[in-house]
Design an enzyme around this catalytic site. Structure first.
Site, mmCIF file in Angstrom:
data_model
loop_
_atom_site.group_PDB
_atom_site.id
_atom_site.type_symbol
_atom_site.label_atom_id
_atom_site.label_comp_id
_atom_site.label_asym_id
_atom_site.label_seq_id
_atom_site.Cartn_x
_atom_site.Cartn_y
_atom_site.Cartn_z
ATOM 1 N N GLU A 256 0.878 -1.178 0.000
ATOM 2 C CA GLU A 256 0.000 0.000 0.000
ATOM 3 C C GLU A 256 0.903 1.212 0.000
ATOM 4 O OE1 GLU A 256 -1.533 3.234 0.955
ATOM 5 O OE2 GLU A 256 -1.860 2.391 2.947
ATOM 6 N N CYS A 289 -2.077 9.087 3.466
ATOM 7 C CA CYS A 289 -1.858 8.625 2.092
ATOM 8 C C CYS A 289 -3.101 8.785 1.243
ATOM 9 C CB CYS A 289 -1.389 7.176 2.093
ATOM 10 S SG CYS A 289 -2.539 6.028 2.884
#
Length: 488
Positions: A256, A289
């Protein structure tokens, strides 16, 4: 003489590794510094490749028994870990705020309760994990999830414990053993998690925590031949290094990575809602993020959107994250602050205009910033800043909005604000993103798939997808009436 414990706001934290159910010291340490005031919190054991190997060996030794542990027992222990998290919620909240600078009120009300929920969710999901048998020409197909083996989990500094347990909980539920390597800028709550897990009855060696600086133990962990799974959250360059390291043994990866997500605002949108969602992108000082850092606003409402945004953002309070009134805390580290400032200075030199912010403040604080007059191919639009820095670009047509939204190397998330249901359906179908929010932001359910497209990641986790990753799926095909003996 190296001290093995430190006290953070009255909470005792052991600074040694946790390997095979024991605390293990290192000959060398690294300094952990609080972003709130720049003061040293204490010295942390600096792991070696040999200690990384010892942690993998402990995980390998503990794996057979843990993999054979009945599902109900594994689930019970994970619920006990969740109980321990809830019991020490205040300790975890204040330690993590001190360590990484995120808001204390958020840790108390949202983040740490979510940590406990991570364990409860995957414990419960494990008990209902099943696949209906199916027939093929009279033969029975039965799908099972076999624990894969020792798993290396490398986690980031922006939400240390929540993102660590997002990986630890499903890995343990699946029957794997774990070596957790927390980020060196925020290692403290991982150590507390080891204490909580041990108190909850997790067997020795099932969870190991090894602290290190830079790649010095990361390479040793990700290249180890006994590691069966690697899950990483962090930057694209580090992911490339991990992938290269894992390639020698074809170790499956879940990655990720970064994002440069868009917030698309159409003229038919509720502008108050759009502005509220836009200001929310400053959460955790922009160190998220999933943040929608690129505002794409239909030209006819861009001026009004900007005016309302500036007014709303001006009401934010930046300062000590331990204070209840604070909305934006510090950047985590001087290196990160310098990186943020470099992005902004280069953008301003290239012709961008700072509508608000655009400068450093005292300490490790960066003023909430919105930049306009930015080119689509500019660094500030294309690269992840990971700070409280947003850009705004106008568009005139739906096609242009989609083109701008998709025109980066990332594809982690996107947020869309519109009052037209059919437009929402058209646009979301064309957006390249692992998650799309329509008229909302940051609504996440653990049963949904999570991950990124393009260079925002590899694979999906969440719900059954997590078990698909952390397990070796097996299909057993049985012939009918093939038994020479029937003990029924």
């Amino acid at each position: 003489m190296i001290e093995h414990t430190l006290t953070v706001a009255g909470v005792t934290v052991d600074t040694r590794h946790w390997i095979g159910g024991e605390r293990v010291a290192s000959a060398e340490t690294f300094t952990d510094v609080s972003p709130i005031d720049g003061r040293a919190i204490g010295e942390i054991a600096r792991g070696t490749p040999a200690q990384a190997a010892a942690a993998v060996a402990a995980a390998k030794a503990a794996f057979p028994a843990w993999a054979a542990t009945p599902r109900a027992t594994r689930a019970r222990i994970l619920h006990a870990v969740a109980d321990g998290v809830e019991k020490r919620l205040e300790d975890l909240a204040i330690v993590e705020t001190t360590d990484n600078g995120a808001l204390l009120r958020s840790h108390r009300r949202g983040v740490m309760p979510r940590v406990a929920h991570n364990f409860r969710f995957f414990a419960d999901w494990l008990l209902k994990l099943d696949h209906e048998d199916f027939e093929t020409r009279g033969h029975t197909n039965h799908v099972s999830w076999d624990p894969a083996g020792p798993s290396v989990l490398i986690t980031p500094w922006n939400a240390p414990l929540m993102l660590a347990t997002w990986k630890v909980a499903p890995a343990l539920a699946a029957g794997n053993t774990v070596v957790l390597k927390p980020a060196e800028w925020s290692p403290l709550t991982a150590s507390l998690l080891a204490d909580i897990a041990a108190e909850a009855g997790l067997p020795a060696g099932v969870l190991n925590v090894v602290q290190g600086y830079g790649s010095e133990i990361g390479d040793a962990l990700t290249s180890h031949p006994d590691v069966r799974r690697i899950s990483f959250t962090g930057s694209v360059p580090t992911a490339r290094r991990i992938a290269a390291s894992a390639a020698a043994h074809l170790t499956p990866l879940s990655l990720e990575l970064g994002g440069k997500s868009p917030l698309l605002v159409f003229a038919d949108a509720d502008l108050d809602l759009a502005v509220d969602l836009a200001v929310e992108q400053y959460d955790n000082a922009g160190q998220v993020c999933l943040a929608a850092t690129r505002f794409l606003v239909e030209e006819s409402v861009a001026e009004e959107f900007t005016r309302r945004f500036v007014e709303k953002a001006g009401q934010l309070t930046q300062g000590d994250p331990r204070e209840e009134a604070t909305d934006i805390g510090p950047s985590i580290h001087p290196r990160q602050l310098e990186k943020i400032d470099g992005f902004v200075r280069r953008a301003l030199d290239a012709g961008a205009r700072a509508v608000i912010g655009g400068h450093r403040k005292d300490g490790q604080y960066y003023a909430p910033t919105l930049l306009t007059d930015v080119a689509q191919d500019s660094e500030i639009v294309q690269e992840e800043v990971f700070g409280p820095v947003l850009t705004l670009q106008p568009f005139t047509t739906e096609d242009e909005a989609v083109r701008l939204a998709n025109d980066t190397r990332f594809g982690l998330a996107a947020t869309l604000v519109t009052g037209d249901r059919e437009r929402a359906e058209r646009v979301t179908a064309r957006l390249v993103a692992g998650t799309v929010w329509v008229n909302c932001f940051f609504v996440r359910d653990l049963q949904a798939p999570f991950g990124g497209s393009r260079q925002s990641g590899v694979g999906r986790e969440g719900g059954s997808w997590s078990f698909d990753f952390y397990c070796d799926l097996k299909n057993t095909v049985t012939a009918p009436n093939g038994w020479s003996q029937d003990h029924g």
